[in-house]
Write an enzyme that holds these catalytic residues in place. Structure first.
Site, PDB file in Angstrom:
ATOM      1  N   GLY A  44       0.848  -1.189   0.000  1.00  0.00           N
ATOM      2  CA  GLY A  44       0.000   0.000   0.000  1.00  0.00           C
ATOM      3  C   GLY A  44       0.877   1.230   0.000  1.00  0.00           C
ATOM      4  CD  GLN A  49       3.177   5.864   3.132  1.00  0.00           C
ATOM      5  OE1 GLN A  49       2.269   5.328   2.504  1.00  0.00           O
ATOM      6  NE2 GLN A  49       4.106   5.179   3.767  1.00  0.00           N
ATOM      7  CB  CYS A  90       4.832   2.309   8.118  1.00  0.00           C
ATOM      8  SG  CYS A  90       4.359   3.815   7.266  1.00  0.00           S
ATOM      9  CG  LEU A  91       6.376   1.084   2.194  1.00  0.00           C
ATOM     10  CD1 LEU A  91       5.825   1.331   0.816  1.00  0.00           C
ATOM     11  CD2 LEU A  91       7.421  -0.013   2.181  1.00  0.00           C
ATOM     12  CG  HIS A 132      -1.014   1.382   7.415  1.00  0.00           C
ATOM     13  ND1 HIS A 132      -0.166   1.030   8.435  1.00  0.00           N
ATOM     14  CD2 HIS A 132      -0.274   2.126   6.553  1.00  0.00           C
ATOM     15  CE1 HIS A 132       1.029   1.567   8.198  1.00  0.00           C
ATOM     16  NE2 HIS A 132       0.987   2.227   7.073  1.00  0.00           N
ATOM     17  CD  GLU A 133      -1.418   2.502   2.789  1.00  0.00           C
ATOM     18  OE1 GLU A 133      -0.739   1.482   2.947  1.00  0.00           O
ATOM     19  OE2 GLU A 133      -0.928   3.657   2.841  1.00  0.00           O
ATOM     20  CG  HIS A 136       0.043   6.913   5.673  1.00  0.00           C
ATOM     21  ND1 HIS A 136       1.132   7.372   6.372  1.00  0.00           N
ATOM     22  CD2 HIS A 136       0.271   5.586   5.476  1.00  0.00           C
ATOM     23  CE1 HIS A 136       1.980   6.370   6.605  1.00  0.00           C
ATOM     24  NE2 HIS A 136       1.488   5.280   6.061  1.00  0.00           N
TER      25      HIS A 136
HETATM   26  O1  LIG Z   1       1.591   2.468   4.055  1.00  0.00           O
HETATM   27  C1  LIG Z   1       2.681   1.915   3.964  1.00  0.00           C
HETATM   28  O2  LIG Z   1       3.706   2.374   4.448  1.00  0.00           O
HETATM   29  C2  LIG Z   1       2.775   0.549   3.278  1.00  0.00           C
HETATM   30  C3  LIG Z   1       2.466  -0.466   4.351  1.00  0.00           C
HETATM   31  C4  LIG Z   1       1.064  -0.928   4.154  1.00  0.00           C
HETATM   32  C5  LIG Z   1       0.653  -1.867   5.246  1.00  0.00           C
HETATM   33  C6  LIG Z   1       1.070  -1.726   6.568  1.00  0.00           C
HETATM   34  C7  LIG Z   1       0.639  -2.631   7.537  1.00  0.00           C
HETATM   35  C8  LIG Z   1      -0.211  -3.663   7.197  1.00  0.00           C
HETATM   36  C9  LIG Z   1      -0.630  -3.787   5.893  1.00  0.00           C
HETATM   37  C10 LIG Z   1      -0.199  -2.901   4.929  1.00  0.00           C
HETATM   38  C11 LIG Z   1       3.464  -1.616   4.334  1.00  0.00           C
HETATM   39  O3  LIG Z   1       4.750  -1.179   4.575  1.00  0.00           O
HETATM   40  S1  LIG Z   1       3.616  -2.517   2.878  1.00  0.00           S
HETATM   41  C12 LIG Z   1       4.817  -3.704   3.476  1.00  0.00           C
HETATM   42  C13 LIG Z   1       4.070  -4.886   4.008  1.00  0.00           C
HETATM   43  C14 LIG Z   1       3.970  -5.983   3.181  1.00  0.00           C
HETATM   44  C15 LIG Z   1       3.203  -7.074   3.599  1.00  0.00           C
HETATM   45  C16 LIG Z   1       2.537  -7.065   4.824  1.00  0.00           C
HETATM   46  C17 LIG Z   1       2.645  -5.946   5.650  1.00  0.00           C
HETATM   47  C18 LIG Z   1       3.423  -4.850   5.245  1.00  0.00           C
HETATM   48 ZN   LIG Z   2       2.392   3.409   6.166  1.00  0.00          ZN
END
Ligand SMILES: O=C(O)C[C@@H](Cc1ccccc1)[C@H](O)SCc1ccccc1
Ligand SMILES: [Zn+2]
Length: 171
Positions: A44, A49, A90-91, A132-133, A136
């Site tokens: 996501g 971000q 979170c990225l 989560h998104e 943000h």
């Molecule tokens: O928004 C972001 O930073 C991307 C997030 C999205 C996310 C966070 C927590 C749970 C689900 C989605 C992630 O960094 S994407 C990396 C990732 C990959 C697989 C599972 C969880 C997180």
């Molecule tokens: Zn995030």
């Protein structure tokens, strides 16, 4: 690729503006965000971000990473009372994974890249990712749900890594 802001960058706390013009520029932003997300890699990415303060989210939780979902001006219209825990990352906070509890099921209303409204019922990873998104877009991050002690430790570690990264560049 768009540079991803790192916590605790204050720009991550800005509230994103609603999108009102559904034009080619928006399509370009979505394409750039999708490319950045796939490259990270992530499942996501929210526009704030990448320092774009508009209500745009891209998500792809598919196995083959070939099912992009775009949510413009999303809002959570219903959320279950039942909660579910998930180890979120979170990225913008690389390397940190902490358990966060959120409503297990949500209904989200959003617009697609052409401005057409749609509703989606989500549960499981999709529900976690959407919430989560959408956080943000409100200037919130998953670290805001942790204890102040944990959040301060993460902040200290992120700032230390930032300094080390800069030193590498200059050395
Ligand atoms: O928004 C972001 O930073 C991307 C997030 C999205 C996310 C966070 C927590 C749970 C689900 C989605 C992630 O960094 S994407 C990396 C990732 C990959 C697989 C599972 C969880 C997180
Ligand atoms: Zn995030």
């Amino acid at each position: 690729l768009l540079p991803i802001l790192r916590y605790p960058d204050p720009r991550l706390n800005k509230v994103a503006e609603p999108v009102t013009v559904f034009d080619e520029q928006l399509k370009t932003l979505v394409a750039d965000m999708a490319q950045t997300m796939y490259d990270a890699p992530g499942i996501g990415l929210a526009a704030p971000q990448v320092d774009v303060h508009r209500q745009v989210i891209v998500i792809d939780i598919s196995e083959d990473r070939n099912t992009l979902q775009v949510f413009i001006n999303p809002e959570i219209v219903t959320a279950s009372a039942e909660k579910a825990p998930y180890d979120e990352g979170c990225l913008s906070v690389p390397g940190i994974y902490e358990e966060v509890e959120r409503p297990a099921r949500v209904t989200v209303r959003a617009q697609d890249v052409n401005g057409k409204f749609f509703d989606i019922q989500a549960e499981g990873l999709m529900a976690v990712c959407l919430q989560h998104e959408i956080d943000h877009l409100k200037g919130f991050m998953f670290v805001d749900y942790l204890s102040q002690l944990k959040r301060n430790r993460i902040k200290t570690r992120m700032l230390k890594e930032e300094r080390e990264k800069k030193r590498e560049k200059t050395s």
